[in-house]
Design a protein around this motif. Structure first.
Motif, PDB file in Angstrom:
ATOM      1  N   TRP B  16       0.811  -1.226   0.000  1.00 12.36           N
ATOM      2  CA  TRP B  16       0.000   0.000   0.000  1.00 12.36           C
ATOM      3  C   TRP B  16       0.842   1.271   0.000  1.00 12.36           C
ATOM      4  O   TRP B  16       0.330   2.342  -0.330  1.00 12.36           O
ATOM      5  N   LEU B  17       2.097   1.190   0.368  1.00 12.02           N
ATOM      6  CA  LEU B  17       2.960   2.390   0.279  1.00 12.02           C
ATOM      7  C   LEU B  17       3.454   2.598  -1.150  1.00 12.02           C
ATOM      8  O   LEU B  17       3.628   3.731  -1.610  1.00 12.02           O
ATOM      9  N   ILE B  18       3.696   1.471  -1.826  1.00  4.08           N
ATOM     10  CA  ILE B  18       4.324   1.577  -3.137  1.00  4.08           C
ATOM     11  C   ILE B  18       3.358   2.159  -4.179  1.00  4.08           C
ATOM     12  O   ILE B  18       3.786   2.785  -5.146  1.00  4.08           O
ATOM     13  N   ILE B  19       2.063   1.975  -3.957  1.00  5.80           N
ATOM     14  CA  ILE B  19       1.076   2.488  -4.923  1.00  5.80           C
ATOM     15  C   ILE B  19       1.114   4.020  -5.004  1.00  5.80           C
ATOM     16  O   ILE B  19       1.333   4.573  -6.079  1.00  5.80           O
ATOM     17  N   PRO B  20       0.910   4.733  -3.878  1.00  7.01           N
ATOM     18  CA  PRO B  20       0.989   6.202  -3.986  1.00  7.01           C
ATOM     19  C   PRO B  20       2.373   6.685  -4.424  1.00  7.01           C
ATOM     20  O   PRO B  20       2.477   7.715  -5.102  1.00  7.01           O
ATOM     21  N   LEU B  21       3.428   5.956  -4.054  1.00  5.76           N
ATOM     22  CA  LEU B  21       4.773   6.390  -4.458  1.00  5.76           C
ATOM     23  C   LEU B  21       4.971   6.260  -5.974  1.00  5.76           C
ATOM     24  O   LEU B  21       5.577   7.135  -6.602  1.00  5.76           O
ATOM     25  N   ILE B  22       4.443   5.171  -6.560  1.00  5.99           N
ATOM     26  CA  ILE B  22       4.546   5.025  -8.017  1.00  5.99           C
ATOM     27  C   ILE B  22       3.723   6.135  -8.685  1.00  5.99           C
ATOM     28  O   ILE B  22       4.175   6.755  -9.657  1.00  5.99           O
ATOM     29  N   ALA B  23       2.540   6.396  -8.140  1.00  5.24           N
ATOM     30  CA  ALA B  23       1.703   7.464  -8.703  1.00  5.24           C
ATOM     31  C   ALA B  23       2.425   8.819  -8.599  1.00  5.24           C
ATOM     32  O   ALA B  23       2.451   9.597  -9.559  1.00  5.24           O
ATOM     33  N   PHE B  24       3.024   9.073  -7.441  1.00  4.10           N
ATOM     34  CA  PHE B  24       3.734  10.340  -7.236  1.00  4.10           C
ATOM     35  C   PHE B  24       4.950  10.448  -8.159  1.00  4.10           C
ATOM     36  O   PHE B  24       5.247  11.518  -8.691  1.00  4.10           O
ATOM     37  N   SER B  25       5.637   9.336  -8.352  1.00  7.74           N
ATOM     38  CA  SER B  25       6.796   9.336  -9.254  1.00  7.74           C
ATOM     39  C   SER B  25       6.369   9.688 -10.676  1.00  7.74           C
ATOM     40  O   SER B  25       7.033  10.473 -11.356  1.00  7.74           O
ATOM     41  N   TRP B  26       5.273   9.075 -11.120  1.00 11.42           N
ATOM     42  CA  TRP B  26       4.759   9.401 -12.459  1.00 11.42           C
ATOM     43  C   TRP B  26       4.399  10.896 -12.527  1.00 11.42           C
ATOM     44  O   TRP B  26       4.787  11.595 -13.447  1.00 11.42           O
ATOM     45  N   TRP B  27       3.699  11.364 -11.508  1.00 11.61           N
ATOM     46  CA  TRP B  27       3.182  12.736 -11.501  1.00 11.61           C
ATOM     47  C   TRP B  27       4.320  13.763 -11.517  1.00 11.61           C
ATOM     48  O   TRP B  27       4.265  14.753 -12.223  1.00 11.61           O
ATOM     49  N   THR B  28       5.367  13.502 -10.758  1.00  8.89           N
ATOM     50  CA  THR B  28       6.490  14.443 -10.742  1.00  8.89           C
ATOM     51  C   THR B  28       7.297  14.359 -12.036  1.00  8.89           C
ATOM     52  O   THR B  28       7.792  15.371 -12.528  1.00  8.89           O
ATOM     53  N   ALA B  29       7.393  13.143 -12.620  1.00 12.02           N
ATOM     54  CA  ALA B  29       8.103  13.012 -13.889  1.00 12.02           C
ATOM     55  C   ALA B  29       7.381  13.791 -14.980  1.00 12.02           C
ATOM     56  O   ALA B  29       8.004  14.349 -15.881  1.00 12.02           O
ATOM     57  N   GLU B  30       6.040  13.843 -14.879  1.00  8.03           N
ATOM     58  CA  GLU B  30       5.238  14.588 -15.867  1.00  8.03           C
ATOM     59  C   GLU B  30       5.095  16.054 -15.478  1.00  8.03           C
ATOM     60  O   GLU B  30       4.360  16.800 -16.114  1.00  8.03           O
ATOM     61  N   GLU B  31       5.747  16.464 -14.433  1.00 10.36           N
ATOM     62  CA  GLU B  31       5.719  17.838 -13.934  1.00 10.36           C
ATOM     63  C   GLU B  31       4.322  18.311 -13.546  1.00 10.36           C
ATOM     64  O   GLU B  31       3.883  19.396 -13.937  1.00 10.36           O
ATOM     65  N   GLY B  32       3.655  17.472 -12.782  1.00  7.67           N
ATOM     66  CA  GLY B  32       2.435  17.881 -12.087  1.00  7.67           C
ATOM     67  C   GLY B  32       1.185  18.103 -12.901  1.00  7.67           C
ATOM     68  O   GLY B  32       0.534  19.140 -12.737  1.00  7.67           O
ATOM     69  N   PRO B  33       0.803  17.141 -13.785  1.00  2.00           N
ATOM     70  CA  PRO B  33      -0.453  17.309 -14.515  1.00  2.00           C
ATOM     71  C   PRO B  33      -1.637  17.402 -13.548  1.00  2.00           C
ATOM     72  O   PRO B  33      -1.685  16.674 -12.553  1.00  2.00           O
ATOM     73  N   GLY B  34      -2.564  18.304 -13.844  1.00  2.00           N
ATOM     74  CA  GLY B  34      -3.762  18.451 -13.024  1.00  2.00           C
ATOM     75  C   GLY B  34      -3.591  19.329 -11.801  1.00  2.00           C
ATOM     76  O   GLY B  34      -4.549  19.566 -11.073  1.00  2.00           O
ATOM     77  N   LEU B  35      -2.373  19.822 -11.591  1.00  2.00           N
ATOM     78  CA  LEU B  35      -2.144  20.698 -10.438  1.00  2.00           C
ATOM     79  C   LEU B  35      -2.851  22.040 -10.691  1.00  2.00           C
ATOM     80  O   LEU B  35      -2.631  22.657 -11.731  1.00  2.00           O
ATOM     81  N   PRO B  36      -3.721  22.469  -9.744  1.00  2.00           N
ATOM     82  CA  PRO B  36      -4.432  23.748  -9.960  1.00  2.00           C
ATOM     83  C   PRO B  36      -3.453  24.903 -10.178  1.00  2.00           C
ATOM     84  O   PRO B  36      -2.383  24.951  -9.556  1.00  2.00           O
ATOM     85  N   ALA B  37      -3.829  25.807 -11.088  1.00  2.00           N
ATOM     86  CA  ALA B  37      -2.934  26.899 -11.481  1.00  2.00           C
ATOM     87  C   ALA B  37      -2.474  27.734 -10.281  1.00  2.00           C
ATOM     88  O   ALA B  37      -1.311  28.128 -10.199  1.00  2.00           O
ATOM     89  N   ALA B  38      -3.399  27.962  -9.336  1.00  2.00           N
ATOM     90  CA  ALA B  38      -3.064  28.803  -8.178  1.00  2.00           C
ATOM     91  C   ALA B  38      -1.986  28.129  -7.325  1.00  2.00           C
ATOM     92  O   ALA B  38      -1.041  28.760  -6.855  1.00  2.00           O
ATOM     93  N   MET B  39      -2.135  26.789  -7.161  1.00  2.00           N
ATOM     94  CA  MET B  39      -1.164  26.056  -6.352  1.00  2.00           C
ATOM     95  C   MET B  39       0.195  26.025  -7.048  1.00  2.00           C
ATOM     96  O   MET B  39       1.239  26.159  -6.420  1.00  2.00           O
ATOM     97  N   LYS B  40       0.148  25.872  -8.369  1.00  2.00           N
ATOM     98  CA  LYS B  40       1.377  25.843  -9.160  1.00  2.00           C
ATOM     99  C   LYS B  40       2.111  27.187  -9.020  1.00  2.00           C
ATOM    100  O   LYS B  40       3.324  27.220  -8.797  1.00  2.00           O
ATOM    101  N   ALA B  41       1.338  28.267  -9.121  1.00  2.00           N
ATOM    102  CA  ALA B  41       1.942  29.595  -9.036  1.00  2.00           C
ATOM    103  C   ALA B  41       2.599  29.801  -7.679  1.00  2.00           C
ATOM    104  O   ALA B  41       3.707  30.341  -7.589  1.00  2.00           O
ATOM    105  N   SER B  42       1.931  29.336  -6.606  1.00  2.00           N
ATOM    106  CA  SER B  42       2.507  29.573  -5.276  1.00  2.00           C
ATOM    107  C   SER B  42       3.736  28.675  -5.052  1.00  2.00           C
ATOM    108  O   SER B  42       4.687  29.070  -4.390  1.00  2.00           O
ATOM    109  N   LEU B  43       3.720  27.474  -5.635  1.00  2.00           N
ATOM    110  CA  LEU B  43       4.905  26.603  -5.553  1.00  2.00           C
ATOM    111  C   LEU B  43       6.078  27.217  -6.312  1.00  2.00           C
ATOM    112  O   LEU B  43       7.215  27.189  -5.849  1.00  2.00           O
ATOM    113  N   GLU B  44       5.763  27.791  -7.477  1.00  2.00           N
ATOM    114  CA  GLU B  44       6.820  28.422  -8.274  1.00  2.00           C
ATOM    115  C   GLU B  44       7.410  29.608  -7.530  1.00  2.00           C
ATOM    116  O   GLU B  44       8.621  29.827  -7.538  1.00  2.00           O
ATOM    117  N   ALA B  45       6.515  30.368  -6.898  1.00  2.00           N
ATOM    118  CA  ALA B  45       6.966  31.570  -6.190  1.00  2.00           C
ATOM    119  C   ALA B  45       7.907  31.198  -5.038  1.00  2.00           C
ATOM    120  O   ALA B  45       8.830  31.949  -4.722  1.00  2.00           O
TER     121      ALA B  45
END
Lengths: 153, 241
Positions: B16-45
């Motif tokens: 059960w740990l490896i599932i979210p980690l694989i999902a997170f690895s994919w998501w970070t490799a794709e540079e955060g698809p689906g991340l709300p624009a406001a959250m992205k902007a504050s992370l960038e800032a």
């Protein structure tokens, strides 16, 4: 080390000599231009990788770092010559270089200039810590230009 | 009939740990698809030079997966009966016999992995191990980002590792899809709920079935320390300052 430096400077001079805009536009086909561009960017990548590893290692070799920093700077100075008109995707050659490079050439030139400024500072640095810090600034210039002018895969 | 423990805690935790980690690895490799624009902007800032450190997150996610999969491989030799490769990786005769009655609705409850599923689990473990190993040597297109062991390979070799990292990920996705479809098949066609036991560890076995032997938790802690220690030693030697 001296011979290596002379060799790398000679290599850089040769690179500059054969990659002039006029030559690239007059002689190269779009496919050749794209191939050459990719080859040069791979050299940037390989150089950047060595720099990254150089500042990360336990016993950094300052001389090697400086040589690589100078190579990177020479490549950066030459970069605008790698984009002759007609070497975009419209030529039918596979390339991620976007049309805006040529349609918004002022913005592209500005990105290239910022990259050069950053690599100049890198080449001038003679301290491992400073090189490490400046490397991040150079990397940020890479990322910024790629975000603006390189198509997503 | 009382439910019997078939999956030990370490097996379930890794699963059960490896599932979210694989999902997170994919998501970070794709540079955060689906991340709300406001959250992205504050992370960038809040990021250095305005660039979100996707690859830094990706690496840490990969290091965590590497530790988990190393543990799971150790546990496959030393762990509880149902965790052991020697127990669930079966020969062609056993697989053929199992496949023969796969579509019968009244087949016996298997303790642990069935002969067919065992091979699927082995494939998943090996693919995840290969994927993390490739990631250690991978270099990105710009030479800006790399795995901690990329220092041992050239830029071009690192690019090959990155290309294989992508291919193995797609293979892994295919096997994950197969795994999920198989569980659905058991749930719907055979009316056999496999998800519950992977959460609770317990399953109702047929009368007289021997409960699988469970390895002591101290052994699990020792294996976990070995796996974590190995990952830490690699990072300490080649990555952390």
């Amino acid at each position: 080390m001296q011979a290596r430096r002379i060799f790398s400077m000679a290599l850089a001079a040769l690179t500059l000599a054969v990659s002039g805009v006029a030559f690239a536009q007059a002689v190269r086909t779009p496919a050749e231009s794209v191939e050459y561009r990719h080859q040069q960017f791979r050299r940037i990548g390989a150089t950047f990788k060595m720099l990254n590893e150089g500042v990360r290692g336990g016993s950094p070799d300052l001389a090697a770092l400086r040589t690589n920093a100078q190579t990177l700077n020479q490549l950066a100075q030459d970069l605008p010559n790698w984009f002759p008109a007609g070497s975009g995707a419209e030529s039918g050659v596979r390339t991620r270089a976007t049309a805006e490079i040529w349609s918004n050439s002022a913005a592209f030139a500005d990105q290239a200039a910022q990259f050069r400024t950053a690599t100049q500072a890198l080449a001038a640095a003679d301290d491992v810590r400073v090189i490490g810090g400046q490397l991040r600034a150079v990397g940020a210039r890479c990322a910024s230009c790629h975000q603006a002018f390189r198509a997503q895969e | 009939v009382a439910a019997t423990r078939v999956w030990d805690f370490p097996v379930r935790l890794v699963h059960w740990l490896i599932i979210p980690l694989i999902a997170f690895s994919w998501w970070t490799a794709e540079e955060g698809p689906g991340l709300p624009a406001a959250m992205k902007a504050s992370l960038e800032a809040s990021s250095e030079f305005g660039f979100i450190p996707w690859m830094e997150w990706h690496r840490w996610s990969g290091f965590a997966i590497l530790g988990l999969i190393l543990f799971r491989i150790l546990w496959g030799f030393l762990g509880s009966e149902t965790a052991r490769f020697s127990r669930f990786v079966r020969g062609p005769a056993a697989v053929a016999a199992y496949v023969g009655k796969l579509f019968s609705k009244s087949s016996d409850v298997v303790v642990g992995h069935n002969p067919l599923g065992g091979w699927s689990v082995l494939a998943l473990v090996l693919l995840i191990a290969a994927q993390t190993a490739l990631g250690l040597f991978a270099v990105d297109v710009d030479g800006l980002e790399s795995g901690p062991l990329a220092v041992f390979v050239s830029f071009d070799q690192g690019r090959v590792a990155a290309a294989l990292h992508e291919i193995v990920f797609n293979l892994l996705l295919a096997f994950i899809a197969l795994h999920v479809l198989a569980i659905l098949f058991y749930a719907v066609f055979k009316r056999d709920n496999l998800i519950g036991p992977m959460i609770t560890g317990k399953r109702t076995l047929r009368e007289g079935a021997a409960p699988p032997a469970m390895a002591p938790i101290a052994l699990a802690l020792l294996c976990a320390a070995l796996a974590a220690g190995f990952v830490y030693a690699v990072l300490k030697a080649f990555w952390l300052h």
